[in-house]
Design a protein around this motif. Structure first.
Motif, mmCIF file in Angstrom:
data_model
loop_
_atom_site.group_PDB
_atom_site.id
_atom_site.type_symbol
_atom_site.label_atom_id
_atom_site.label_comp_id
_atom_site.label_asym_id
_atom_site.label_seq_id
_atom_site.Cartn_x
_atom_site.Cartn_y
_atom_site.Cartn_z
ATOM 1 N N UNK A 1 0.730 -1.278 -0.009
ATOM 2 C CA UNK A 1 -0.067 -0.024 -0.092
ATOM 3 C C UNK A 1 0.942 1.057 0.064
ATOM 4 N N UNK A 2 0.488 2.116 -0.698
ATOM 5 C CA UNK A 2 0.986 3.373 -0.941
ATOM 6 C C UNK A 2 0.383 4.327 0.027
ATOM 7 N N UNK A 3 0.957 5.060 0.854
ATOM 8 C CA UNK A 3 0.362 6.157 1.735
ATOM 9 C C UNK A 3 0.451 7.400 1.350
ATOM 10 N N UNK A 4 -0.818 8.232 1.179
ATOM 11 C CA UNK A 4 -0.796 9.410 0.312
ATOM 12 C C UNK A 4 -1.319 10.548 1.172
ATOM 13 N N UNK A 5 -0.889 10.626 2.467
ATOM 14 C CA UNK A 5 -1.542 11.559 3.268
ATOM 15 C C UNK A 5 -1.252 13.026 2.978
ATOM 16 N N UNK A 6 0.225 13.348 2.690
ATOM 17 C CA UNK A 6 0.510 14.628 2.163
ATOM 18 C C UNK A 6 -0.176 15.045 0.862
ATOM 19 N N UNK A 7 -0.312 14.369 -0.266
ATOM 20 C CA UNK A 7 -1.004 14.630 -1.403
ATOM 21 C C UNK A 7 -2.575 15.120 -1.245
ATOM 22 N N UNK A 8 -3.244 14.110 -0.158
ATOM 23 C CA UNK A 8 -4.480 14.284 0.162
ATOM 24 C C UNK A 8 -4.889 15.499 0.666
ATOM 25 N N UNK A 9 -3.832 15.772 1.811
ATOM 26 C CA UNK A 9 -3.791 16.907 2.583
ATOM 27 C C UNK A 9 -3.652 18.363 1.554
ATOM 28 N N UNK A 10 -2.795 18.313 0.691
ATOM 29 C CA UNK A 10 -2.530 19.357 -0.141
ATOM 30 C C UNK A 10 -3.673 19.571 -1.248
ATOM 31 N N UNK A 11 -4.486 18.544 -1.485
ATOM 32 C CA UNK A 11 -5.599 18.725 -2.206
ATOM 33 C C UNK A 11 -6.478 19.318 -1.564
ATOM 34 N N UNK A 12 -6.552 19.361 -0.296
ATOM 35 C CA UNK A 12 -7.593 20.255 0.593
ATOM 36 C C UNK A 12 -7.196 21.533 1.171
ATOM 37 N N UNK A 13 -5.933 21.745 0.577
ATOM 38 C CA UNK A 13 -5.318 23.219 1.091
ATOM 39 C C UNK A 13 -4.513 23.150 2.259
ATOM 40 N N UNK A 14 -3.972 21.985 3.007
ATOM 41 C CA UNK A 14 -3.417 21.844 4.112
ATOM 42 C C UNK A 14 -1.953 21.806 3.546
ATOM 43 N N UNK A 15 -1.049 22.434 3.787
ATOM 44 C CA UNK A 15 0.445 22.453 3.253
ATOM 45 C C UNK A 15 1.340 22.157 4.275
ATOM 46 N N UNK A 16 1.096 22.027 5.753
ATOM 47 C CA UNK A 16 1.967 21.927 6.572
ATOM 48 C C UNK A 16 1.450 20.718 7.718
ATOM 49 N N UNK A 17 2.341 19.850 8.391
ATOM 50 C CA UNK A 17 2.099 18.861 9.162
ATOM 51 C C UNK A 17 1.235 19.495 10.428
ATOM 52 N N UNK A 18 1.958 20.675 10.895
ATOM 53 C CA UNK A 18 1.240 21.344 12.142
ATOM 54 C C UNK A 18 -0.010 21.607 11.898
ATOM 55 N N UNK A 19 -0.402 22.276 10.577
ATOM 56 C CA UNK A 19 -1.966 22.550 10.309
ATOM 57 C C UNK A 19 -2.945 21.216 10.601
ATOM 58 N N UNK A 20 -2.244 20.490 10.071
ATOM 59 C CA UNK A 20 -3.064 19.103 10.038
ATOM 60 C C UNK A 20 -3.336 18.735 11.512
ATOM 61 N N UNK A 21 -1.937 18.583 12.076
ATOM 62 C CA UNK A 21 -2.033 18.116 13.679
ATOM 63 C C UNK A 21 -3.157 19.089 14.378
ATOM 64 N N UNK A 22 -3.072 20.245 14.190
ATOM 65 C CA UNK A 22 -4.295 20.993 14.931
ATOM 66 C C UNK A 22 -5.501 20.651 14.706
ATOM 67 N N UNK A 23 -5.847 20.517 13.406
ATOM 68 C CA UNK A 23 -7.204 19.952 12.863
ATOM 69 C C UNK A 23 -7.664 18.935 13.694
ATOM 70 N N UNK A 24 -6.498 17.681 13.479
ATOM 71 C CA UNK A 24 -6.971 16.502 14.091
ATOM 72 C C UNK A 24 -7.268 16.593 15.454
ATOM 73 N N UNK A 25 -6.419 17.645 16.488
ATOM 74 C CA UNK A 25 -6.647 17.628 17.666
ATOM 75 C C UNK A 25 -7.765 18.291 17.948
ATOM 76 N N UNK A 26 -8.516 19.081 17.151
ATOM 77 C CA UNK A 26 -9.891 19.779 17.168
ATOM 78 C C UNK A 26 -10.899 18.793 17.254
ATOM 79 N N UNK A 27 -10.718 17.605 16.463
ATOM 80 C CA UNK A 27 -11.703 16.627 16.270
ATOM 81 C C UNK A 27 -11.217 15.275 17.106
ATOM 82 N N UNK A 28 -10.432 15.504 18.058
ATOM 83 C CA UNK A 28 -10.206 14.518 19.448
ATOM 84 C C UNK A 28 -9.010 13.825 19.375
#
Length: 112
Positions: A1-28
């Motif tokens: 399996x190929x892991x595409x988190x970065x590409x998927x996040x970029x397609x949603x306008x999230x360019x930094x790991x810290x941005x995604x980390x904050x959004x994940x924390x907001x969802x628990x």
């Protein structure tokens, strides 16, 4: 399996790991910086299905967006030896035989 988190996040306008980390924390889903780095820049060794659900919710994606099958990497038992033999044969066919220098007096050369 190929892991595409970065590409998927970029397609949603999230360019930094810290941005995604904050959004994940907001969802628990609180992820350490080390684990987030592994998820962002590599292939995760393990991931809970609940965490995968939260990632999909945050990114508004499907699991298929994050994971891409790579069936060509699946090797059946016994095929590994056949693949190695074929690769060795192909390499031998491509590269010419190595030239081994000999001394004129017939003696062997010293070890390299």
């Amino acid at each position: 399996m190929k892991w595409n988190l970065r590409l998927t996040a970029a397609n949603k306008g999230i360019w930094k790991a810290s941005e995604l980390q904050r959004s994940l924390a907001e969802h628990g889903l609180v992820i350490s910086a080390g684990k987030m780095s592994g998820l962002w820049s590599g292939q995760p060794i393990s991931l809970k299905l609940e965490d995968l659900d939260i990632i999909c919710v945050v990114l508004g994606c499907e699991i298929g967006d994050l994971l891409t099958p790579e069936p060509e990497k699946v090797v059946r038992p016994g095929q590994q030896e056949n693949l190695r033999a074929a690769a060795a044969a192909a390499a031998a066919a491509v590269s010419p035989a190595a030239v081994v220098p000999k001394r004129r007096d017939g003696r062997s050369l010293p070890p390299a």
